[in-house]
Design an enzyme around this catalytic site. Structure first.
Site, mmCIF file in Angstrom:
data_model
loop_
_atom_site.group_PDB
_atom_site.id
_atom_site.type_symbol
_atom_site.label_atom_id
_atom_site.label_comp_id
_atom_site.label_asym_id
_atom_site.label_seq_id
_atom_site.Cartn_x
_atom_site.Cartn_y
_atom_site.Cartn_z
ATOM 1 N N HIS A 38 28.809 -22.531 7.444
ATOM 2 C CA HIS A 38 27.609 -22.780 6.648
ATOM 3 C C HIS A 38 27.508 -21.856 5.445
ATOM 4 C CE1 HIS A 38 24.594 -25.492 8.792
ATOM 5 N NE2 HIS A 38 25.748 -25.675 9.412
ATOM 6 N N GLU A 107 27.160 -31.536 5.164
ATOM 7 C CA GLU A 107 25.718 -31.634 4.974
ATOM 8 C C GLU A 107 25.363 -31.141 3.574
ATOM 9 O OE1 GLU A 107 26.445 -29.133 7.582
ATOM 10 O OE2 GLU A 107 26.682 -30.596 9.187
#
Length: 324
Positions: A38, A107
């Site tokens: 992330h 994402e």
């Protein structure tokens, strides 16, 4: 035999802590360890987002037995697929053959940061297919050229190629993505215990490939504390991936989930000290046919106590209950 893993969740812990947890998870008996990749946490209350590949390199040197995996990395926006191939090959060498490359279409939260926008699902899947083709070709160690709709690779070659090939898992969400990516992948990755996914995968890939799932838990000696922590740091999970893939910032996730209640979180994440309740929730994955199940212990502050006190007894219960 069902295998159980531990999640190195970069969104909720700093890099040194993650390496420490990885060592303790291996000592506790987990079969494998997966690492999220992330650029931002889901919620600001989680508070972390170190570079996953540096963490994994350190973990490879600090552990000796547990298999390692990205869960998952997106090879289409922040990273060019040629760079992913180089990183994965290096990880395989550092870990002495213990690494699996987990890939997905990404994402918005993580990929928008490079300023290229956020494409539609169809384009994301097209880009992922091209990326896997490049990665596969580079794993051969040969000099390659590639010219696709979205990516180019010019006179590219990996100079350090592991003797043990890097296997690839790809995150899928339905029949169409399985039909498309099963021929390119070694293993299935999914975050819901859906029997239809496994059955479709097995019809497409009737081999010994693995079906790898992941589930959050919030073990704590105090059930109410576990519920509060799960709501504070993991309520984003209630949105489902169709929503979670498109929200761009932690502030957006906070706004989208501000009406999620404690009882809503407790209904989807097992919270508290009851290990049998955790086993019962996890069992949905092996009932659906998953071979590998990674646990996410919610909250950085709870990791030490979980690994020292609960992980061993929980693994014993899980292995006793799961198919052999």
């Amino acid at each position: 035999m069902t295998r159980f893993g531990y999640t190195l969740m970069t969104e909720q812990s700093g890099p040194r802590s993650l390496v420490d947890y990885a060592v303790k998870a291996e000592q506790a008996g987990f079969d494998f360890e997966v690492c999220s990749d992330h650029f931002s946490p889901w919620l600001a209350s989680q508070g972390h987002a170190p570079y996953a590949w540096s963490v994994l390199g350190a973990v490879a040197q600090a552990t000796t037995r547990a298999e390692l995996m990205t869960y998952v990395t997106c090879p289409t926006s922040r990273y060019h697929p040629a760079v992913i191939a180089q990183k994965a090959a290096t990880m395989q060498l550092l870990s002495a053959g213990r690494f699996t490359l987990g890939l997905g279409s990404g994402e918005n939260l993580n990929e928008h940061v490079v300023g290229d926008g956020w494409p539609t699902v169809a384009v994301r899947h097209d880009k992922l297919e091209e990326a896997v083709q490049i990665i596969r070709r580079l794993f051969s160690g040969e000099l390659i050229d590639y010219s696709g709709r979205y990516f180019r690779a010019d006179s590219a070659r990996l100079w350090d190629v592991p003797d043990t090939p890097v296997e690839i898992g790809i995150a899928v969400s339905g029949a169409r993505s399985i039909e498309r990516f099963a021929p390119l992948a070694d293993h299935l990755i999914a975050t819901e215990p859906r029997v239809d996914l496994v059955r479709k995968w097995r019809r497409t890939r009737p081999d010994s490939s693995r079906c790898i799932g992941q589930i959050p838990i919030a073990w704590d000696r105090d059930e109410n504390a576990a519920i509060r922590r799960a709501r504070d740091q993991f309520r984003w999970f209630a949105g489902g991936w169709a929503v979670n893939a498109d929200i761009p910032t932690p502030a957006g996730f906070a706004g989208a989930t501000k009406f999620v209640r404690d009882e809503d979180v407790a209904a989807t994440i097992p919270c508290g000290p009851d290990l049998d309740a955790i086993v019962d929730t996890v069992s949905a994955y092996w009932d659906a046919g998953f071979t590998d199940i990674a646990l996410v212990q919610v909250g950085d502050g709870s990791q030490q106590d979980f690994l020292d006190s609960a992980a061993g007894p929980l693994l014993e219960k899980l292995r006793h209950a799961a198919p052999r």
